[in-house]
Structure formats: C-alpha cells, structure tokens
Design an enzyme around this catalytic site. Structure first.
Site, short mmCIF file in Angstrom:
data_model
loop_
_atom_site.label_atom_id
_atom_site.label_comp_id
_atom_site.label_asym_id
_atom_site.label_seq_id
_atom_site.Cartn_x
_atom_site.Cartn_y
_atom_site.Cartn_z
N ASP A 101 -0.23 2.05 8.68
CA ASP A 101 -0.47 0.61 8.76
C ASP A 101 -1.73 0.37 9.60
OD1 ASP A 101 0.90 -2.21 8.26
OD2 ASP A 101 0.46 -2.17 10.40
N HIS A 304 6.78 0.80 2.79
CA HIS A 304 5.68 0.72 3.75
C HIS A 304 5.89 1.57 4.99
CE1 HIS A 304 2.10 -1.10 5.40
NE2 HIS A 304 2.75 -1.47 6.49
#
Length: 325
Positions: A101, A304
């Site tokens: 991320d 994610h």
C-alpha cells in the site's frame, strides 16, 4: 526461534517504534494505511527463519512512532529520510525494502532515489508508476454527491471524526471490504473502501460490518490494531494523502529516473486497485520503468491486505526473490 522484539529508536529527529526478528542481511518492511508494523508478523517470522534480519517500523504518524504536528511533514521524501536514518542507526549499509500500500509507494521511491542503500525492492499491491500528467487533486473525480476517497481523506478533520468515533467498527469494515473475502472486484456489488465516498454519509456507511472476522485476521491481532489507533488516532496516516499534490510537485526533480535495482511486484487477484481505470496498462508498463523487474505476480483469491491474507504465497515469492539476488 525467538519471537519478534519491539523497541523504539530516535532517527531523523523523531522516534520510530520497531519490530525486529532474526539475524543476517537486512530486510526492511513498510506498512500502509490503516495499518502498523503488526501486519508483517508472518513475514518477520519467515524471514528470520530463512537467515535474514527483518525490521518493520511503524512509519511516522502510526502506532508507537512519533507523529509530527506539521501536515507538510508527511511527504514520501520525509518517510524516506526516516528509513535512511534508520539504516544508519541500525548499523546497516544497505537493505532490501519491502512495502505494501503506501509502504509500496515509499519502497519504489527508496529504490529509485537511493539504490546505494536499497539493493532490491518488493512492492505489494501498488505498482511502479510514472509521474501523473497533472496534480492528483485534479486527476481524481468529484461529483455533486460523492468524491474519490483521496479527496475525502484530504480534508483535515473530516475522516478523523468518522473513523475515530468507533475505531473497532472502522477497522473491521475497511479490512473486510478491501479483502478478498468481500468478493470479486469485477462485481459492482463488492464493497470497496477505496472508491467514491458519499458527501452526506461518509465512507463507512457503504461498507458492511461483518458478522465474523475474515479468516486471515485473528481477534487478538485486530484488538492490537484497534488499541494502536485508539492511542494514535488516524491523523498521521491521513496526512500521507494530504501530501499527494506536494509529492507530485517534488517528483518533478527525478521524473524519468528508473528503478535500476532488482524488483518484484505482487498483487492480490481481488485487490481493488486492479479494477481502477488504466491499472492493467500501468502494470504492463512497469518493465520500462524497472528494467530489472523479475515478475508482476497475481496472488489468487487475495485482496488488498496481501501479506496477511496470503502469507504462505507472499513468503514463498519473497524468499525466492531474496535467494536469487
């Protein structure tokens, strides 16, 4: 194998809280939003067992690390300065940097700007991208009723008020909605915390509160994350988004500079980023920006939070890459 130890060091005029495990060549692990160094718990163990020194800091603004009062102190270059200083304090000349991320964005830039200190890079989720053609604040959409999540995060105090009202609910909803367990990203019904946000209702209202935690997230680990954000708040992490335009301006100084060190990219099959317009072309274009990119690998079923959702696959790819350096 002894468990990871936690401690705090002063680097670059701030204090960073660290988790460390193992001895050997250094691997530096950088988390994203809204996370802390705890998300690397599976990698710390695997790296230590494989003969590496694994260090995961709470990045500035997160967890047990300091959060400078100035919003402008959260550019990617500020974070990179922390990591360079951290290597010095640890007594290490170089490291392999791994990021997920926001940590992936930091990792790409670390390898791009300081190949003398970061001898290889592994990025989870976020691919290497060239400089955008315009300011991010002009690039991302707004409508009368909704705005892209980066705009929502950029308004000081707004997301903080929503997220800090009930930290447990905030993290449960965001973690589930961005995970592979939320559903396939091609299905418009799959919740997504990283899309458009209602101007009236905020971000969390559109996300389900799961009846049970995802299989990859133990109750004790969630409780530790909740306690961490109850102490720190969300301001530090949100300040990264408040510097998107500043990052873009600073990037002009090294626009066109390639990542010349060995690189690996991993992304979950159900990562919301994969369905963003143009993302497939960005991923396909990475070899032109990173000539020593060994692979861009898709991890089946994962979302994610890749290093937590698919630790065995991530560890296997990471260790294979490290052993090939």
């Amino acid at each position: 194998m002894t468990a990871a130890r936690e401690y705090t060091l002063e680097v670059n005029r701030i204090r960073l809280h660290l988790r460390e495990q193992g001895e050997g060549p250094l691997v530096l692990l950088c988390h994203g939003f809204p996370e802390t160094s705890l998300v690397w718990r599976h990698q710390l163990q695997a790296l230590a067992e494989a003969g590496f020194r694994a260090v995961a800091p709470d990045l500035r603004g997160y967890g047990g690390s300091d959060s400078p009062p100035d919003v402008g102190a959260f550019t990617t270059l500020d974070v990179l300065g922390d990591l360079i200083a951290l290597l010095d304090v640890l007594g290490e000349r170089e490291a392999v940097i791994v990021g997920g991320d926001w940590g992936a964005t930091v990792a790409w830039q670390a390898a791009q700007l300081r190949p003398d200190r970061f001898r290889a890079v592994v990025a989870l989720g976020v691919p290497l991208m060239g400089r955008a053609p315009m300011l991010p604040s002009l690039l991302f959409p707004r409508t009368e009723t909704a705005l892209f999540y980066t705009h929502y995060f950029s308004e000081p105090g707004v997301a903080e008020r929503e997220f800090e009202r009930d930290v447990g609910k905030t993290l449960r909803r965001i973690y589930f909605a961005a995970s592979g367990e939320a559903g396939p990203r091609e299905d418009a019904r799959t919740p997504n915390p990283f899309g458009m946000v209602s101007r009236d209702d905020g971000l969390l209202a559109a996300l389900p509160d799961p009846d049970q935690l995802p299989a990859w997230l133990a109750a004790a680990d969630l409780a530790a994350m909740v306690a961490s954000f109850e102490r720190s708040g969300f301001r530090g992490g949100l300040n990264y988004y408040r510097n998107l335009d500043r990052n873009w301006a600073l990037q002009a100084a090294f626009d066109g500079l390639k990542v010349e060190v060995p690189a690996l990219h991993l992304i979950g099959e159900r990562d919301a980023g994969r369905v963003m317009p143009g993302m497939d072309r960005i991923i396909e274009a990475m070899p032109a920006l990173a000539p020593r990119l060994t692979a861009s690998q898709v991890i089946a079923g994962a979302g994610h939070w890749l290093q937590q959702e698919a630790p065995e696959a991530v560890n296997a790819a990471l260790l294979g890459f490290l052993r090939g350096l």
